[in-house]
Scaffold this active site. Structure first.
Site, short mmCIF file in Angstrom:
data_model
loop_
_atom_site.label_atom_id
_atom_site.label_comp_id
_atom_site.label_asym_id
_atom_site.label_seq_id
_atom_site.Cartn_x
_atom_site.Cartn_y
_atom_site.Cartn_z
N TRP A 102 5.94 8.74 13.53
CA TRP A 102 5.77 8.22 12.06
C TRP A 102 7.38 9.03 11.51
O TRP A 102 7.83 8.18 11.62
CB TRP A 102 4.87 8.11 10.92
CG TRP A 102 4.37 7.28 11.49
CD1 TRP A 102 2.25 7.57 12.04
CD2 TRP A 102 3.59 5.75 11.18
NE1 TRP A 102 1.72 5.73 12.27
CE2 TRP A 102 2.86 4.77 11.99
CE3 TRP A 102 4.81 5.39 10.81
CZ2 TRP A 102 2.51 3.88 11.79
CZ3 TRP A 102 4.73 4.13 10.95
CH2 TRP A 102 3.31 2.88 11.59
N ASP A 172 5.92 11.64 3.65
CA ASP A 172 5.04 10.76 3.91
C ASP A 172 3.22 11.48 4.20
O ASP A 172 2.73 11.31 5.11
CB ASP A 172 5.29 9.85 5.25
CG ASP A 172 4.55 8.73 5.68
OD1 ASP A 172 3.59 8.44 5.16
OD2 ASP A 172 4.85 8.62 6.65
N LYS A 196 -5.04 4.06 4.23
CA LYS A 196 -5.78 4.65 4.78
C LYS A 196 -6.30 5.63 4.27
O LYS A 196 -8.16 5.51 4.54
CB LYS A 196 -4.45 5.66 5.38
CG LYS A 196 -3.05 5.26 6.12
CD LYS A 196 -3.64 4.46 7.49
CE LYS A 196 -2.76 4.20 8.31
NZ LYS A 196 -0.58 4.84 8.19
#
Ligand code: PLP
Length: 360
Positions: A102, A172, A196
């Protein structure tokens, strides 16, 4: 009805109590005669839902008053572009830490907007660790320093907040927000896709310090301008109303559990018992550096990869679903977010021990 233990990385498990409340309110939200799905975002019912969700999130995370909370669409991925567009503020250089899939996607996107300085990378070790901050080559003139506190795919988590000095720190938090307390005042901007550890897909939460707003790069789309979103209460256009409502129910549920310190203790216990079961066996292996193992996403491999398919299939039969690892790394991955009950982790450990005994 029989519910499974869902170990999906996202969209992911939600607290059953939240789903039950949403079901009970589906046709008639609190006596108003309509579903939240049918409400105008410009009228009082939804206004109260939206305001309550923000207030509860502010309370859970202790968000200081000089931070805006935005309820946006576009996923964490859109933030990979919105961050440079909004936070460059006349500068040309941005610092990024590369600790996995990511963060490297965030880096690729940021390169479209300026010079990305990768201050450190753990790619040489196959992203199983975090480079020592003492070795990071940070630029004191960078517009910001970006990092990924929890790498969802390889299960690597920062147990600390890096020191960025006067450079705004951008993080993030997609797969680890609300899993433990954090000091929001250490950050310039925090973002997280909701699917999530917050709620349903379709909602992205951004927490941003006010003084960073209002200096976008030319041609920034109006929807991508944090200041426009902040000035309009995230309702410049139609927001993701139902996802916002559901996130609000999750925030209430977290408060009822006792808040984030209580969740942190539960999450640490859940993760530690699963790692202990993996480490105690010759049949399973977790490649992640002991110091940086994630509380949320736990990757592991089987001694005989030929058994991966059988493991996943038999687990599913036992009511333990979505354990297959990310397509880029293989093996297995158990995502054990806030909503995963400890009983789910216990059931997984029991299954793993049984499977190893039968196939070891
Ligand atoms: C899932 C994930 C993303 C991408 O999220 P989308 O909402 O699908 O755009 C980005 N970063 C991290 C850490 C993630 O876990």
């Amino acid at each position: 009805m029989s519910r499974v233990f869902n170990f999906s990385a996202g969209p992911a498990i939600l607290p059953e109590a939240v789903l039950a409340q949403a079901q009970a309110e589906m046709l008639d939200w609190q006596g108003c005669g309509m579903s939240v799905l049918e409400m105008s975002h410009r009228e009082q019912h939804f206004a109260s839902i939206a305001a309550q969700a923000e207030a509860d999130l502010r309370e859970l995370l202790g968000i200081p008053s000089n931070y805006k909370v935005l309820f946006l669409q576009g996923g964490a991925y859109s933030q990979f572009s919105m961050i440079p567009m909004n936070l460059l503020r006349g500068k040309t250089r941005m610092d990024y830490v590369d600790t996995g899939d990511w963060s490297s996607k965030a880096i690729d996107e940021a390169r479209r907007y300026g010079d990305v300085n990768v201050v450190a990378s753990s790619i040489a070790g196959n992203y199983t660790s975090i480079p020592d901050p003492a070795t990071w080559q940070c630029d004191p003139n960078a517009a910001y320093l970006h990092y990924t506190p929890n790498e969802t795919i390889r299960g690597v988590e920062f147990g600390f907040v890096p020191d960025a000095g006067d450079v705004p720190l951008v993080a993030d938090f997609s797969s680890t927000i609300l899993s433990r307390p954090i000091d929001v005042s250490r950050f310039g901007l925090i973002y997280a896709g909701a699917q999530k550890n917050i709620g349903p897909a379709g909602l992205t939460i951004v927490i941003v310090r006010e003084d960073l707003l209002g200096q976008t790069v030319p041609c920034t789309p109006v929807m991508f301008d944090y200041k426009v979103q902040a000035d309009n209460g995230s309702m410049y256009n139609t927001p993701p109303t139902y996802a916002w409502y559901l996130a609000g129910l999750v925030f209430k549920w977290l408060k009822a559990q006792g808040g984030l310190s209580v969740m942190a203790a539960i999450n640490e216990r859940k993760a530690n018992k699963l790692y202990a079961a993996i480490d105690a066996s010759d049949f399973y292996h977790c490649p992640v550096d002991l110091t940086y193992r994630s509380w949320m996403n736990i990757p592991f491999t089987l001694a005989k990869p030929a058994l991966d398919k059988a493991f996943a299939a038999e687990a599913e039969q036992a009511g333990l679903v979505s354990l297959k690892g990310h397509r880029s790394v293989g093996g297995m991955r158990a995502s054990i977010y806030n909503a995963m009950p400890e009983a789910g982790v216990d059931a997984l450990i029991h299954f793993m021990q049984d499977f190893a005994q039968r196939n070891g």
